[in-house]
Motif scaffolding. Structure first.
Motif, PDB file in Angstrom:
ATOM      1  N   ILE A  95      35.542  39.068  34.257  1.00  0.00           N
ATOM      2  CA  ILE A  95      34.193  39.127  33.685  1.00  0.00           C
ATOM      3  C   ILE A  95      33.234  38.226  34.452  1.00  0.00           C
ATOM      4  CG2 ILE A  95      32.833  38.636  31.610  1.00  0.00           C
ATOM      5  CD1 ILE A  95      35.367  39.327  29.975  1.00  0.00           C
ATOM      6  N   SER A  96      33.742  37.094  34.958  1.00  0.00           N
ATOM      7  CA  SER A  96      32.877  36.128  35.631  1.00  0.00           C
ATOM      8  C   SER A  96      32.539  36.509  37.066  1.00  0.00           C
ATOM      9  CB  SER A  96      33.535  34.741  35.621  1.00  0.00           C
ATOM     10  OG  SER A  96      34.745  34.757  36.366  1.00  0.00           O
ATOM     11  N   LEU A  97      33.167  37.553  37.596  1.00  0.00           N
ATOM     12  CA  LEU A  97      32.823  37.973  38.956  1.00  0.00           C
ATOM     13  C   LEU A  97      31.350  38.384  39.017  1.00  0.00           C
ATOM     14  CD1 LEU A  97      35.968  40.135  39.852  1.00  0.00           C
ATOM     15  CD2 LEU A  97      35.386  37.877  40.753  1.00  0.00           C
ATOM     16  N   PRO A  98      30.643  38.013  40.077  1.00  0.00           N
ATOM     17  CA  PRO A  98      29.202  38.310  40.159  1.00  0.00           C
ATOM     18  C   PRO A  98      28.917  39.763  40.524  1.00  0.00           C
ATOM     19  CG  PRO A  98      29.905  37.212  42.163  1.00  0.00           C
ATOM     20  CD  PRO A  98      31.114  37.242  41.243  1.00  0.00           C
ATOM     21  N   LEU A  99      29.440  40.664  39.697  1.00  0.00           N
ATOM     22  CA  LEU A  99      29.246  42.092  39.951  1.00  0.00           C
ATOM     23  C   LEU A  99      28.061  42.624  39.162  1.00  0.00           C
ATOM     24  CD1 LEU A  99      32.992  43.198  39.814  1.00  0.00           C
ATOM     25  CD2 LEU A  99      31.612  42.711  41.857  1.00  0.00           C
ATOM     26  N   THR A 100      28.084  42.411  37.850  1.00  0.00           N
ATOM     27  CA  THR A 100      26.996  42.874  37.001  1.00  0.00           C
ATOM     28  C   THR A 100      26.270  41.665  36.414  1.00  0.00           C
ATOM     29  OG1 THR A 100      28.364  42.983  34.998  1.00  0.00           O
ATOM     30  CG2 THR A 100      28.305  44.935  36.402  1.00  0.00           C
TER      31      THR A 100
ATOM     32  N   GLY B 168      25.348  39.079  33.938  1.00  0.00           N
ATOM     33  CA  GLY B 168      25.952  38.524  32.740  1.00  0.00           C
ATOM     34  C   GLY B 168      27.288  39.142  32.364  1.00  0.00           C
ATOM     35  N   GLY B 169      27.932  39.841  33.322  1.00  0.00           N
ATOM     36  CA  GLY B 169      29.206  40.488  33.014  1.00  0.00           C
ATOM     37  C   GLY B 169      29.073  41.719  32.137  1.00  0.00           C
ATOM     38  N   VAL B 170      27.843  42.201  31.926  1.00  0.00           N
ATOM     39  CA  VAL B 170      27.614  43.364  31.059  1.00  0.00           C
ATOM     40  C   VAL B 170      28.330  44.585  31.644  1.00  0.00           C
ATOM     41  CG1 VAL B 170      25.874  44.958  30.164  1.00  0.00           C
ATOM     42  CG2 VAL B 170      25.426  42.499  30.180  1.00  0.00           C
ATOM     43  N   GLY B 171      29.027  45.308  30.808  1.00  0.00           N
ATOM     44  CA  GLY B 171      29.781  46.477  31.243  1.00  0.00           C
ATOM     45  C   GLY B 171      31.198  46.109  31.617  1.00  0.00           C
ATOM     46  N   VAL B 172      31.348  45.106  32.459  1.00  0.00           N
ATOM     47  CA  VAL B 172      32.687  44.642  32.834  1.00  0.00           C
ATOM     48  C   VAL B 172      33.382  44.055  31.620  1.00  0.00           C
ATOM     49  CG1 VAL B 172      33.981  43.055  34.296  1.00  0.00           C
ATOM     50  CG2 VAL B 172      31.964  44.219  35.203  1.00  0.00           C
ATOM     51  N   ARG B 173      32.655  43.229  30.841  1.00  0.00           N
ATOM     52  CA  ARG B 173      33.224  42.604  29.647  1.00  0.00           C
ATOM     53  C   ARG B 173      33.774  43.675  28.697  1.00  0.00           C
ATOM     54  NH1 ARG B 173      28.996  40.886  28.170  1.00  0.00           N
ATOM     55  NH2 ARG B 173      29.031  38.729  28.924  1.00  0.00           N
TER      56      ARG B 173
ATOM     57  N   PRO C 170      18.691  36.404  35.974  1.00  0.00           N
ATOM     58  CA  PRO C 170      19.497  37.565  36.362  1.00  0.00           C
ATOM     59  C   PRO C 170      20.697  37.225  37.235  1.00  0.00           C
ATOM     60  CG  PRO C 170      17.401  37.534  37.551  1.00  0.00           C
ATOM     61  CD  PRO C 170      17.320  36.474  36.481  1.00  0.00           C
ATOM     62  N   THR C 171      20.630  36.113  37.948  1.00  0.00           N
ATOM     63  CA  THR C 171      21.754  35.724  38.800  1.00  0.00           C
ATOM     64  C   THR C 171      22.505  34.516  38.262  1.00  0.00           C
ATOM     65  OG1 THR C 171      20.208  34.442  40.162  1.00  0.00           O
ATOM     66  CG2 THR C 171      20.725  36.666  40.904  1.00  0.00           C
ATOM     67  N   GLY C 172      22.309  34.178  36.989  1.00  0.00           N
ATOM     68  CA  GLY C 172      23.017  33.047  36.407  1.00  0.00           C
ATOM     69  C   GLY C 172      22.415  31.722  36.834  1.00  0.00           C
TER      70      GLY C 172
ATOM     71  N   LEU D 262      45.883  36.438  27.660  1.00  0.00           N
ATOM     72  CA  LEU D 262      44.960  37.513  28.040  1.00  0.00           C
ATOM     73  C   LEU D 262      43.586  37.018  28.471  1.00  0.00           C
ATOM     74  CD1 LEU D 262      45.690  40.095  25.187  1.00  0.00           C
ATOM     75  CD2 LEU D 262      46.246  40.375  27.604  1.00  0.00           C
ATOM     76  N   ILE D 263      42.985  36.153  27.670  1.00  0.00           N
ATOM     77  CA  ILE D 263      41.561  35.843  27.833  1.00  0.00           C
ATOM     78  C   ILE D 263      41.237  35.095  29.129  1.00  0.00           C
ATOM     79  CG2 ILE D 263      39.595  34.657  26.814  1.00  0.00           C
ATOM     80  CD1 ILE D 263      40.463  37.361  25.566  1.00  0.00           C
ATOM     81  N   PRO D 264      42.006  34.082  29.544  1.00  0.00           N
ATOM     82  CA  PRO D 264      41.672  33.440  30.826  1.00  0.00           C
ATOM     83  C   PRO D 264      41.664  34.424  31.988  1.00  0.00           C
ATOM     84  CG  PRO D 264      43.173  32.064  29.581  1.00  0.00           C
ATOM     85  CD  PRO D 264      43.111  33.366  28.865  1.00  0.00           C
TER      86      PRO D 264
END
Length: 346
Positions: A278-283, A285-290, A112-114, A270-272
């Motif tokens: 997306i890589s910020l430790p908010l959610t 696996g980045g789910v929702g943010v992605r 869950p925390t990578g 765009l992608i970088p």
């Protein structure tokens, strides 16, 4: 400064502080709650039936290519780590190193925390039988990845990210400054080698929390171990470039499969920047943010929210597919110590 002196014989594990387990669980529960909230907010604005139709109508190959490309990236990463380990005098076989990278992708996805970077170091330690050199190679490899990532972020800013999407423009600016600062500090620490640090830098490090001071010490030790061979260090740095280009190629292929006519140079811009958000430790696996980032980023090309969601999910199948292969390798087992059988530590 004592924390920057001779390296210990093995990586140190700090003792758990009182209350740390509770804080850890609260952090995980907070991320889980935020994941549910962000995902719900994003999906509430999207016609899920239309997104489902896009996924069903997509060509079947588009769900295979992302996995193949990301496996190629794992192979590139394994090659870079082999080069860095060779610079430290350790030889490891190529295919088992690729397997270690795939296993780490699985661990990073299911926890869950990578923790994929820690897993890479752990699997590489088992494979090489050289703990300090393995950890140093992973750390230096990660630092070298910042060079092409910073280059692409700067390309995105020159391309016009601020006008395209202020969120991505702000993220690109913030992380460009952060990456440049990390690389500058790394270069300064590496150039000092075993010599005392400049008085100003040592004074600054003393004012920082101990974990930053310890990290600075690890950077110095890592470059001292693998940085002496400048030729191999340069080879590893050059191998980081296709790693970044392949990540963007995954998105470009998926976009074309869904009929979104975005140029590869646009994807490189765009992608970088999107991945920094997306890589910020908010959610988890980045789910929702992605999904939210893709909806915002693709709108100027006429992509509906449902189509952008389909693109984001299809790209994610590459990560899932690579992690699935890593999970199979974990179930099969193996990947144990083999450094002595393949050269060991010179």
């Amino acid at each position: 400064m004592s924390s920057l002196r001779a390296p210990p014989s093995a990586p140190e594990v700090p003792a758990a502080l009182p209350g740390t387990p509770w804080r850890r669980w609260l952090w995980r529960l907070g991320r889980l709650a935020l994941t549910v909230a962000v995902l719900g907010l994003v999906l509430a604005q999207i016609d899920l039936r239309t997104a489902h139709d896009h996924l069903v109508d997509a060509p079947r190959w588009v769900f295979v290519v992302p996995t193949l490309l990301l496996v190629c990236n794992s192979a590139l990463h394994a090659l870079r780590l082999r080069v860095l380990l060779a610079a430290a005098g350790v030889q490891v076989p190529f295919l088992p190193t690729v397997g270690a990278m795939l296993r780490a992708s699985f661990v990073g996805l299911v926890l869950p925390t990578g923790g994929s970077e820690v897993a890479k170091a752990g699997f590489l330690v088992r494979l090489s039988g050289a703990p300090e050199q393995a950890v140093a190679a992973v750390l230096v490899g990660r630092l070298l990845e910042l060079v092409p990532w910073l280059t692409l972020l700067l390309w995105g800013l020159a391309w016009g990210l601020w006008a395209h999407d202020p969120l991505l423009g702000g993220a690109a600016t913030l992380f460009s400054v952060l990456f440049a600062a990390i690389l500058a500090l790394t270069l300064l620490l590496a150039r000092t080698g075993g010599r005392p640090l400049p008085a100003t830098l040592e004074c600054l490090l003393r004012r920082l929390p101990s974990r930053f001071t310890q990290a600075a010490g690890r950077v110095r030790r890592a470059f001292a171990q693998v940085g002496a061979d400048r030729t191999r260090l340069l080879q590893a740095a050059l191998l980081a470039l296709p790693f970044s280009l392949v990540n963007c190629l995954v998105v470009f292929v998926v976009l074309r499969a869904y009929g979104v006519q975005v140029g590869y140079s646009d994807v490189l811009a765009l992608i970088p920047a999107a991945d920094t958000v997306i890589s910020l430790p908010l959610t988890i696996g980045g789910v929702g943010v992605r999904e939210g980032v893709f909806v915002r980023a693709l709108a100027p090309w006429g992509a509906t929210q449902a189509l952008a969601l389909s693109v984001a999910l299809t790209r994610w199948t590459g990560e899932l597919g690579r992690a699935f292969l890593g999970g199979l390798l974990v179930l099969i087992g193996g990947g144990g110590r083999s450094g002595e059988r393949h050269g060991g530590t010179r």
